[in-house]
Structure formats: C-alpha cells, structure tokens
Design an enzyme around this catalytic site. Structure first.
Site, short mmCIF file in Angstrom:
data_model
loop_
_atom_site.label_atom_id
_atom_site.label_comp_id
_atom_site.label_asym_id
_atom_site.label_seq_id
_atom_site.Cartn_x
_atom_site.Cartn_y
_atom_site.Cartn_z
N HIS A 1 12.88 -7.43 3.06
CA HIS A 1 13.54 -6.21 3.55
C HIS A 1 12.55 -5.28 4.27
CE1 HIS A 1 17.47 -4.59 3.65
NE2 HIS A 1 17.41 -3.74 2.64
N ASP B 1 14.93 -6.14 9.34
CA ASP B 1 15.19 -7.52 8.91
C ASP B 1 16.61 -7.90 9.29
OD1 ASP B 1 15.92 -5.49 6.92
OD2 ASP B 1 16.57 -7.16 5.67
N ASN C 1 22.43 -1.46 5.80
CA ASN C 1 22.61 -0.07 5.38
C ASN C 1 21.61 0.89 6.03
OD1 ASN C 1 24.85 -0.53 3.73
ND2 ASN C 1 23.56 -1.15 2.02
N TYR D 1 7.80 -3.13 -3.16
CA TYR D 1 8.61 -3.63 -2.04
C TYR D 1 7.78 -4.06 -0.83
CZ TYR D 1 12.48 -1.37 -4.53
OH TYR D 1 13.41 -1.00 -5.47
N ASN E 1 18.40 2.75 2.43
CA ASN E 1 19.78 3.19 2.60
C ASN E 1 19.92 4.60 3.14
OD1 ASN E 1 20.34 0.70 1.55
ND2 ASN E 1 21.40 1.43 -0.26
#
Length: 197
Positions: A24, A98, A119, A19, A73
C-alpha cells in the site's frame, strides 16, 4: 498561482515503520526514489506531510515531493492543504499510488476517471472537488487465492517481488519526470505495456 512548471507530486501510503515496506506504501517508496535521485531531503510541513523540492533538470520543471503524514483513507486533507499552500492547480497534481488491477511489474498513467475503490484517491477527489489530476498507477497485482485485498495491500512484498522492486520504483519515478516534462499522451506511449498481439 504557482508557476506552470511547478508540480505537486504526492506518494500515498500509511505513516509509521509498520507500514513502510508494504504494498500500500509503494507510492511513498517512489517519492523516496525521486528524493534520492535528486539529493532532496523531506522536511515536516504544517500541511501534514513531509515535503522536499527538486528540479527535473537545471532550469526544468519544479517538483514538490510530498509524503502525507496521515493515514491513506484521509489523504485528501494534507493533499488539499499542500495544493492551497503552494497554489498548485489540480491539473498540476501527480498522485502516485498502488494499483491492484495492474500486474506488479507494470504501471499506467491517467487523468481523472474512477478511483477504482482506492480510498486514498476517493479522499483526494472529495477534498479537491475534482477527479481531474494526474495519477501514476503503480501495479501491485491481485492477491493470490482468496486472500482479501485489504489484507494483501498491507503485507510486505514477496521475496521475488523485492528483487524486482528497485526497477519498478525506478520506472515509476521516470514516469513522474516524463509527466512533468511532457504530455500525458507521450508518457503513456512510453510507459504503458505494449498491447498483446
């Protein structure tokens, strides 16, 4: 309570190399930019985040730079734990994240209000019991065509975006410094896009 010159600055994202360079995770990229700017290393903290300390300038505001080790989250858990550990009031929390509703080359600053379906922000607001913390909303733009937003945010930046990314991160880092050193209103005047004529 921590000093009024102490700010907890959190960059949101997901952990792991898969990631690291995705849209994100641009909040965590801004933390990396700030850490590099101040020559600050980030170390694992028991709150569930990597944390480093910096000062905007000698004798200036203290920044607690943090990258949660949790998934986006559930960002509220480490953010809440850090705020408690360092005795930082939500008014002195700056969350970098973001933002789909802002073009890639722009950013906006605000306190409170809607989380806009983000989230990570929802989790933080729930754990803190308030939405009244500062936000650096770093634009990533909307997905092209009919690509789902959930897929788009987990993709790497395009080649064209990667060329501009260093400037985008630099400007977002400048915005964090401006919030710590001055007022939200002054920072907004400096960093918000000029209205169309």
């Amino acid at each position: 309570m921590a000093s009024q010159d102490t700010w907890l600055v959190v960059g949101l994202g997901n952990p792991g190399s898969d990631y690291a360079r995705t849209r994100h995770n641009i909040g965590q990229m801004v933390i990396d930019e700030l850490a590099g700017r101040f020559g600050t290393g980030l170390s694992a903290h028991k709150a569930g985040a990597a944390v480093g300390t910096a000062h905007v300038r000698p004798g200036g505001p203290k920044l607690l730079l943090a990258k949660p080790a949790s998934y986006m989250n559930v960002s509220g858990r480490p953010v809440g734990a850090l705020a408690r550990f360092f005795s930082v009031d939500p008014a002195h929390l700056i969350v970098i994240h973001d933002e789909l509703d802002i073009p890639f080359d722009a950013l906006k600053l605000k306190v409170g209000g809607s989380e806009g379906g983000h989230n990570g922000l929802k989790s933080i607001s729930q754990v803190l019991g308030t939405k009244d913390y500062q936000r650096v909303r770093v634009g990533i733009g909307r997905p092209p065509g009919r690509q789902p937003a959930a897929d788009y945010v987990l993709k790497p930046f395009s080649a064209a975006e990667r060329e501009l990314l260093p400037l985008h991160l630099d400007r977002a880092a400048d915005a964090v410094e401006a919030l710590a050193e001055g007022t939200l209103e002054h920072a907004q005047q400096r960093f918000h896009p000029a209205p169309a004529r």
